[in-house]
Enzyme design. Structure first.
Site, PDB file in Angstrom:
ATOM      1  N   ASN A 211      23.364   1.779  29.990  1.00 31.73           N
ATOM      2  CA  ASN A 211      23.455   2.835  30.999  1.00 31.73           C
ATOM      3  C   ASN A 211      24.260   3.993  30.413  1.00 31.73           C
ATOM      4  O   ASN A 211      24.702   3.939  29.267  1.00 31.73           O
ATOM      5  CB  ASN A 211      24.076   2.299  32.300  1.00 31.73           C
ATOM      6  N   LYS A 289      11.977  -8.225  16.081  1.00 33.52           N
ATOM      7  CA  LYS A 289      11.585  -7.002  16.761  1.00 33.52           C
ATOM      8  C   LYS A 289      10.211  -7.205  17.417  1.00 33.52           C
ATOM      9  O   LYS A 289       9.271  -7.672  16.763  1.00 33.52           O
ATOM     10  CB  LYS A 289      11.527  -5.860  15.736  1.00 33.52           C
ATOM     11  N   PRO A 306      26.521 -12.200  34.998  1.00 28.17           N
ATOM     12  CA  PRO A 306      27.629 -12.642  35.852  1.00 28.17           C
ATOM     13  C   PRO A 306      28.289 -11.422  36.478  1.00 28.17           C
ATOM     14  O   PRO A 306      28.343 -10.360  35.850  1.00 28.17           O
ATOM     15  CB  PRO A 306      28.580 -13.332  34.870  1.00 28.17           C
ATOM     16  N   PHE A 326      35.396  -0.503  40.908  1.00 32.79           N
ATOM     17  CA  PHE A 326      34.824   0.845  41.026  1.00 32.79           C
ATOM     18  C   PHE A 326      33.459   0.676  41.682  1.00 32.79           C
ATOM     19  O   PHE A 326      32.794  -0.346  41.470  1.00 32.79           O
ATOM     20  CB  PHE A 326      34.673   1.514  39.653  1.00 32.79           C
ATOM     21  N   LYS A 344      32.582  -8.030  47.080  1.00 30.59           N
ATOM     22  CA  LYS A 344      33.133  -8.434  45.770  1.00 30.59           C
ATOM     23  C   LYS A 344      34.495  -9.133  45.923  1.00 30.59           C
ATOM     24  O   LYS A 344      34.968  -9.763  44.986  1.00 30.59           O
ATOM     25  CB  LYS A 344      33.317  -7.205  44.879  1.00 30.59           C
TER      26      LYS A 344
END
Ligand code: PMT
Length: 407
Positions: A211, A289, A306, A326, A344
């Site tokens: 990301n 690959k 996890p 966060f 959480k």
């Protein structure tokens, strides 16, 4: 002030080495333990036997002492210390330290350490005033090394001027001042675990799922917490940032590795999870690959990673006292983040809008909302450094509150 402190003393080769014996005595009188590294040069001025008798510990001299080196003794020596003191610090050891050389035990310990270093220079006045020494001292100061002395006075070589090592009492005062200053920092003594950056989840040996997190927000928190005196372990995914000074950095690639590193870093008083952990990884990664063989794109079967924040928040034993997550959201920021905090199991969640037009991921500023069971605090848009400072100030308030309640 020095009771229970471990002060690693490096005695390098100068006539002032005899004063180091008195220094050991005074430190031990104040309750410190004083392991000693005596360099080859230092042993020309004081004997290992007299140092050991005063220190009450084995004196270390040889980098290649096999018993200790099989246990990575030089790393252990530097890690066990609360402070490293070099007295006397010759022009030579300062120069080698500044260059990052490590060809004997003293310089290897200095290169391997993440602990504060205090140097008490001692050398001929012209050596002290030489441009090379001035440059080395300036560089070392910039790197965070502290200095006590040298003093002006008559020198063993018959000259007069700056170069005499500070007296043992002055060095003891500098050491006490160091611990006093550290003690007064708002997060002094707090152990902090922090995650930052993205994770890379391999598809095959050359491709991965990732990301846009740059790690900037997490690294800014690590730097602010270290400045505030916390003992920070930063578990970082792959980023291109320099490690913040005074932080114990653990590099990982995947979410599984991040979880393992977090578990290893416990116990902690505070844990902050600012990493953008990939929610999914490939169910199986190819050893080779994956070929573009004309049969169309390969189907990628994914499986869940996890949940590190949830795992640590829900620990029955050894849960950090304060767990901060966060929440990166692109819509309904407050509602989603509030629900995420409960799901959480963390104490606080720092919500931020990561829609592309906000430029939070990879950018230099952030607009956050601090959500706790006390409600929502919305902060104005700030640099990531300012967000980090403000968060650290809030953590310090919270830890002080806990300490006061325990009294
Ligand atoms: O790195 P920068 O470019 O500076 O950008 C900063 C940031 C946007 C990455 C940061 O401010 C931020 O929001 N980090 C959390 C990103 C995220 O993954 O949010 P989330 O809502 O998907 O996850 C919620 C929380 O669970 C986070 O604390 C995350 O670390 C944690 N998590 C998520 C998934 C998972 N498998 N394990 C986790 O621990």
């Amino acid at each position: 002030m020095l009771d229970g402190k471990r002060i690693l003393l490096i005695i390098s080769g100068g006539i002032a080495a005899y004063k180091a014996l008195e220094l050991i005595r005074r430190l031990r009188e104040r309750g410190a333990s004083v392991p000693v590294v005596l360099t080859a040069g230092g042993s020309n001025f004081v004997t290992s036997l007299s140092v050991a008798a005063l220190a009450g510990e084995t004196v270390h001299g040889d980098l290649f002492d096999l018993t200790r080196e099989s246990e990575m003794g030089h790393i252990q020596l530097s890690r066990d210390a609360d402070l490293i003191v070099i007295a006397p610090a010759t022009a030579d050891i300062l120069a080698r330290m500044n260059c990052g050389l490590a060809h004997d035990l003293a310089t290897t310990v200095l290169l391997a350490t993440d602990k504060p270093v205090l140097a008490a220079p001692a050398m001929n006045v012209r050596m002290w005033q030489h441009v090379a020494t001035r440059r080395n001292v300036a560089d070392l100061r910039r790197d965070g090394v502290s200095f006590v002395g040298p003093n002006d006075g008559d020198m063993a070589c018959g000259e007069f001027g700056p170069g005499r090592m500070a007296e043992p009492d002055e060095i003891v005062t500098a050491i006490e001042n160091h611990f006093q200053a550290t003690h007064e920092l708002p997060l002094a003594g707090a152990r902090m675990l922090l995650t930052a950056g993205p994770t890379h989840e391999p598809i095959d040996p050359v491709r991965y799922i990732a990301n846009r997190s740059s790690g900037k927000q997490g690294y800014a928190i690590a730097a602010a917490a270290a400045r505030a005196g916390a003992d920070v372990t930063l578990v970082s995914g792959p980023v291109t940032l320099d490690p913040p000074a005074g932080v114990n950095l653990v590099n990982v690639q995947t979410a599984d590795e991040m979880l393992e590193a977090c578990n290893r870093a416990l116990p902690a008083d505070v844990a902050i999870f600012s990493a953008a952990v990939a929610d999914w990884k490939t169910a199986a990664q190819s050893d080779n690959k994956i070929k573009k063989d004309g049969g169309g794109p390969p189907g990628l079967a994914l499986t869940e990673n996890p949940d590190i924040l949830r795992t640590i928040s829900c620990l029955e034993h050894g849960r950090p006292g304060l767990v901060v997550g966060f929440a990166a959201e692109t819509e309904n920021v407050l509602e989603n983040a509030t629900a995420k905090r409960l799901r959480k199991g963390c104490d606080w969640i720092v919500a931020n809008d990561v829609s592309p037009h906000q430029g939070v991921m990879g950018g230099d500023s952030n607009t956050v909302h601090l959500i706790s069971d006390g409600g929502v605090e919305s902060w104005p848009t700030m640099t990531k450094t300012d967000v980090a400072d403000r968060l650290v100030a809030r953590l310090a308030d919270a830890l002080r509150g806990v300490a006061n309640a325990a009294r």
